[in-house]
Each structure stands twice: as structure tokens, then as C-alpha cells.
Write a protein that holds these residues in place. Sequence first.
Motif, PDB file in Angstrom:
ATOM      1  N   ASN A 346       0.186 -10.169  -9.827  1.00 28.86           N
ATOM      2  CA  ASN A 346       1.241 -11.182  -9.859  1.00 28.86           C
ATOM      3  C   ASN A 346       1.568 -11.480 -11.321  1.00 28.86           C
ATOM      4  OD1 ASN A 346       2.627 -13.826  -9.818  1.00 28.86           O
ATOM      5  ND2 ASN A 346       2.170 -13.768  -7.623  1.00 28.86           N
ATOM      6  N   GLU A 348       3.885 -13.310 -12.655  1.00 31.72           N
ATOM      7  CA  GLU A 348       4.145 -14.729 -12.937  1.00 31.72           C
ATOM      8  C   GLU A 348       2.838 -15.470 -13.202  1.00 31.72           C
ATOM      9  OE1 GLU A 348       6.383 -18.323 -13.392  1.00 31.72           O
ATOM     10  OE2 GLU A 348       6.828 -16.181 -13.588  1.00 31.72           O
ATOM     11  N   ASN A 396      -5.040 -12.892  -4.151  1.00 34.69           N
ATOM     12  CA  ASN A 396      -3.791 -12.865  -3.361  1.00 34.69           C
ATOM     13  C   ASN A 396      -2.928 -14.118  -3.577  1.00 34.69           C
ATOM     14  OD1 ASN A 396      -4.518 -10.374  -2.094  1.00 34.69           O
ATOM     15  ND2 ASN A 396      -5.900 -11.529  -0.755  1.00 34.69           N
ATOM     16  N   TRP A 397      -2.926 -14.632  -4.827  1.00 35.15           N
ATOM     17  CA  TRP A 397      -2.176 -15.864  -5.104  1.00 35.15           C
ATOM     18  C   TRP A 397      -0.673 -15.653  -4.948  1.00 35.15           C
ATOM     19  CZ3 TRP A 397       1.709 -17.249  -8.448  1.00 35.15           C
ATOM     20  CH2 TRP A 397       1.984 -18.629  -8.545  1.00 35.15           C
ATOM     21  N   LYS A 398      -0.033 -16.673  -4.418  1.00 36.84           N
ATOM     22  CA  LYS A 398       1.434 -16.721  -4.356  1.00 36.84           C
ATOM     23  C   LYS A 398       1.830 -18.193  -4.384  1.00 36.84           C
ATOM     24  CE  LYS A 398       1.498 -16.505   0.708  1.00 36.84           C
ATOM     25  NZ  LYS A 398       0.038 -16.728   0.792  1.00 36.84           N
TER      26      LYS A 398
END
Length: 758
Positions: A346, A348, A396-398
Motif C-alpha cells: 500500500n 499510501e 492488509n491495511w486499507k
Amino acid sequence: MLEHKKIRDLEDYFVSLSDRPDRGVYFYRINGYSEEIERFIKKYYDAARRAGVVIEGRIPNPDEKNLSYYGEIMGMEFQMDSGFITSGLKKWLPRMNDYQRSNVAASIYDSLDSMRKAGKTENMLKNAYIKFMCWLYYKFERIVSQLGENNIPKILYEGETGNYELMLISILSKAGCDVVLLQYHGDKGYLNIDPQSALSDELQVNGMKQFPADFSLKYIREKMRSELETERLYGTKPSLVNGTNVWVKGKGLDDIRESVTLRGNDPKLFYNCYCRINGVEDKLTYSNELYQFWQELKNAKRQIVIVNGEIPKPSPDELSRIRWNHYERREQMIMDLSANIQYTANIELQRLMKKAFVDVLLMETDQEKGNVNKLTNQAVYLLCFLKRYQPLLFSNWKQPDISCFIYLGGCKNETEAMFVKFLARLPVDVLILCPNLNGKCRLEDKLLYEVNYSESLALDRFPEENSQVRIGTAAFHAERELDTLMYQDSGMYRNRQYAKANAISLQTMYEEIRILWDQELKYRPNFSTVDGVVNIPVIFAKVSGVKDGRLPDYWLSVRELVTEDTILVKKAPYIETRAANPMKAYAAEFYKNGKLQKNKIKNHASYQYGILRDEVQDFLLEKLQLLIDQRLIKGTFENGTEYTIVATALNLPKDVVRLIQKFDFTKKNPKLIYINTAETVISLEDSILTAFLNLIGFDVIFFVPTGYQSIEKHFNQKIMEEHQIGEYLYDLQVPDLNSLSLNRTRPSWRDKIFKRGN
């Protein structure tokens, strides 16, 4: 020509000519400082540097070269006539248009005319005119072709102006320039030239004070350069911004329980909580409340990390994974180390991590005043901690996921505090729990909000399982409170209240040994407790000779010192050099690179002290490290003696180990009496033993009736007090001391000194 106008605020300087309500120019002098003024000067300096002129110090007078060139092009003729001035400007500064030329010529004429009216001679007017023309060409040529345009050129003048300089700047101002005069030492010099402030206005804003001693345009340039370099450190910034605590209600655990989706709806923000809770609201329910809180987070599928007591230091393996070098400047250090932050799953989140890393390091660098080496070490630790906890917090960060980092006990040092600050600027709820009010958390952060309770509770571990939930009764907590009142700064101490101690060897008279010997340590001189450590006054002495040669009294004096906690050695050596020692084979493994490998020692199959309390084991290993570091024993770091020290200290006789286990640092300490009547030098192992026991807190006394140096051979320095009490006697046999009666009345040393003769 344009007229001088008044500004409403400093931003008016940056409004184009067509948008100014009065269509004029501004000419102000600044005699005082504020943060608002500094921001304005930075912005104005940048504008003048790009489209104007910056003058630092006085404008130098035209030199011979300048005048020669002027004479070659223009001749030295002068006429006090606007047409002559206009014609001269056309030839001398051909890039000016007619409008600009007309304005400048008119302004020059007005200035020269005011000089004439003031009584100046024709020759003086001519000299002023030539000086103005040279300055226009050599100093202001870049802006004369911009005069009167919509984007108004700027002049920034630092320092006190002279009369002619002020006249020329005023000429340019009327022709279409904004001007700022920076006067660090006030207005006195200026008012000598322009007492009515007819040519410029003095700036007056709220909160002005004297300029700092180091303030200058050079300082401004350095600050702008530093800010530019700082911007480069961030690279591409994240699109998300932390909305830390903007939504909280100040209810601690309830704020963290709040669903992420209910905290806010701005898509540009992530809403995290950053909280420290000091003390507890209810001792009886606190542990159960934490357990229920943990269960709720777990059921909400939040990713959780819990740290108890301290954040473990990075292992050698963790440190080896960080790419770093030695750095001279903070920007170089931050730029290079930030390359270690990788989260390709990710981008970001990777940008958020990098921004938080740069933010925290810049804050710490400002506080450390440029101590780059120290900050480098802390930054490497921070990266190790990030790599350790990153998979647990950000798997699995979002967006809008918020994980949770819980630290029970509070930050113990600056490095831990830095890591917590770092996490608090990421999509993480950071909760610091300090239930024990006797502890001190080192974290300070303007983003942090705190909840304070008056009750205190000692809690070592966060209750993650039911088996860890221990709830004290009201009577239990009442007893603990009474315990705190009785044993804190009262001179009374509960059993084994302290786990750490430092031994301080006393210098005494021989007669004092008998008085101090069986006293509790807290009654001895120089006993103290500081920050949880006991300073123990101990006796470490050698007694040489026999007083008056009277053996019965001598042996009785020895017998009087034998207590129930005394190891009595009657013959040297106590530990034979060739005696079996299972630790010798492993000493080289246990001591490497100047450090005891404490974990390896404790986990080794041959380790004998595993049955002792943990704090006793830690205390012994700490003193063993100290014994080696102090190089008290000859041969340390020269012929491998340090390994003999390790082997000896880890294989103490059973009787000695039992006394150490029993030892309470505020009560009576254990003893070692070593009698050496023969012509024998004590063994290296005995020297190690006695020095080690002295550091632990034993009273150690040698009785050597021969007076020989049987003890000192293996010591690098004089570490014990020696008392010469009488004549030397040889070939003595140590009697059965237990058979000696202690009921004999013996005169005290005071009686002997002060006894009157009959």
C-alpha cells in the motif's frame, strides 16, 4: 509618478497594482520583530530576490572605473533640467520605456530640486545626479524596466540608509517600486535624515519587540534553505492526513472502542486516538475492565499489539536489517534512513510512514540541538521497532482501518517515546496505560490527551486471557495503600522492598568494626535509598597483627564477629585453583565483546542460580559485569582472567549462595571472615570471591596475624582498609572458636581511651 499609500495588513504588499484599491505603492520601514513580521520578511525577500533588488548594508559609492565608464558614455555635463535628465536616461538605460523614463526623470528632478532649495550648490547637484545614474545602472538596472507594471518590483534594504541612498530609493518608489527598510537598531538614524517621515511610513503591528540579536537576511536565507531541504525529505506526500483526537470525548477506553466508521466522514482524514491514562478509577474492577476492553477490540477484528513494561530493544538480527551510515547533517541522515521504510502492498501507507518518520525526527533534532549521532541511533531503533510491529499493525491495511497499540507501564526512555510519537501519526490508536502513579512516563507530545485518576495500582501485565485477570479485594487494596504510607520515605522498609543495591566501603577505626558489625544496614552511616536503589555501607578490611600479643583476647575478638550469617574461612585457600568448576568450560561463551551474555547464561543447562528469585539472579549478573568492568582483579583483559572471574562467580559455594538468597538490603548483611595464619598467598579464586562479595554487599574481613601481603597479590589497587593492631605472630593454629565463651566482660575502646588512672 505613484503615491505612497497605507497598508491594511502586510499581505497588501503582494497585491498587484491593478488590484490595489488606491493604485499606489508602499514604502515602510520595520523597526521591530514578531513571528508575523518574520513570515512577511521571508515572503518579501523571496519576491525581491525574484523580481527586485535586495541590498545588504550600504550601497557602495561609484568607484573610478564606474565614473570613467559613465564619463565615456555620457560625458560629465549636467543641467538642472527635466529634459536633460530624460535624455540622459534614454541613452544610459535604453531598456526603459517612455512612461518609465518620464516617471524616473520627474522623480530625480524633484529630489535634486529639493536639494537646491535646501541651499546645495550646482556642483553638489551634479555629483548627486551622477551618483544616482551610476547606482541606477550598476545596482538597479534589472528593475528600472519593470517600473509601473502591474507586477510591482520590490526593494528590500537591510540596515541604516544614508541621505543619498534614501533619496534614490524614494525616487524608485515614486516611479513604481514597493520598498521595505529593515532597521534592526531602531528609527533614530533614519529620523535624522527624514524627521517628518515624509518619504516612508513606520510599520506598527501588535506584539512587536526588539529584533533577535542573530536576526538578519543571512539568517532568513539559511532558514529558507533549510525549509526547502526539509520539503525534499518528504518526497511525495500522502493524500491522507491524521485527524488525531479531533473527534474524542475525553473518555479514554470508550474513545478507542468507538467504531472507526463513526469517528468522522472526511475522506482526507484518518481518525485515530492518542491517549494516556494515568492511575485507575476503581482498583477492584480495573483488570477486568481491561480484559473486557481487549475482548471488544478483538471481536471488532481490530489488529492489536500489546507491550508490557518496556519495548524490547532491537536484537542484533533486527539491527542488521537496517541500512545506515555515519552522517554529518540531519537532512542527510533522515533522507538516507527513510529509504528503509518499505510497504509496497500500500503506497499510501508507505508515504504516511515516511512522513511520520520525518516529522518525528525533525522534532527530535530540534530538541537535541543538532546531535546527529544520538538521533541516528534513535532513528535506527525506531526503524527496527517499525519492522518488528509493522506486520502486526498493518497487515492488509486499507482506509479507514485503525489498528491499536497498547503500552502498559509508560515510556521508559526517549527512544520509546519517539516510537510512540511515530505510531500516533499513523492509522493507529495509541493507548498508554500508567496505572501505577509511582512510575514516570517519559512521553511528551502536544497531540497527546490525558485522563487522570487519583487511585494507583501496580499491574505488571495487560490481562489478555481470563487466567491473567486478578482482582484484588477491597481489603487487599487497603493493605497496599497502608503499605505505601508506611514504607515510602518513612525510614521503615518492608521485607525485600528493593531489588537493586550499590555497596559503599566504609573507612573506619578498627574499634568501630565491632560496633557496626552486627547493625542493620539502615542504621549505618551513609545508608540511603535513591530511585529504587539502596546504597549499602559495608566493611571491607584487613586486620594485621595481634594486639599486645595476647592470643586469648585476639581469638575472642574474632569469635565475637561470627554471626549466624557468617562464612568463616580458617585456612587459605578457601577455593582451590584446581578444584572442579563446571562453569570453566563455558566461560568464553558467557562473556563476549565486553558483555555478559545474560540470556545465554540463564538458559544454559549448567547454570546453578536458576532456583534463585529472578531479581537476585539479575543482581548477581549485574555485579559480575561490574567486577570485570572495574578491572579490580589483576590480569583482567590481559591474560584471560576475565573468564576465570566469570567461572568463579557462577560457581559460588552453596553456603554463600544461600546467604545471598536470604539477603535483604535494608537489614543485616551477610559476612565473610577469612583467617590466614600461614605464609600462604590466597588463591586468585579467593580474591575474586571476596571482591565479588564486597560488591554484592557482604561485610568482608581478613585476619592476618603474620601481617604478610597474602591478600593483595591479585588486586590491581588497594580496595580494603588495613588496620595494624599489634605485633606479628607466626605459625598460629586457629582454635575451635565455638568453644570460646562470649560472657567475658571486656573494656570497650572508649573505656580504654578515656579511663582514668588510679
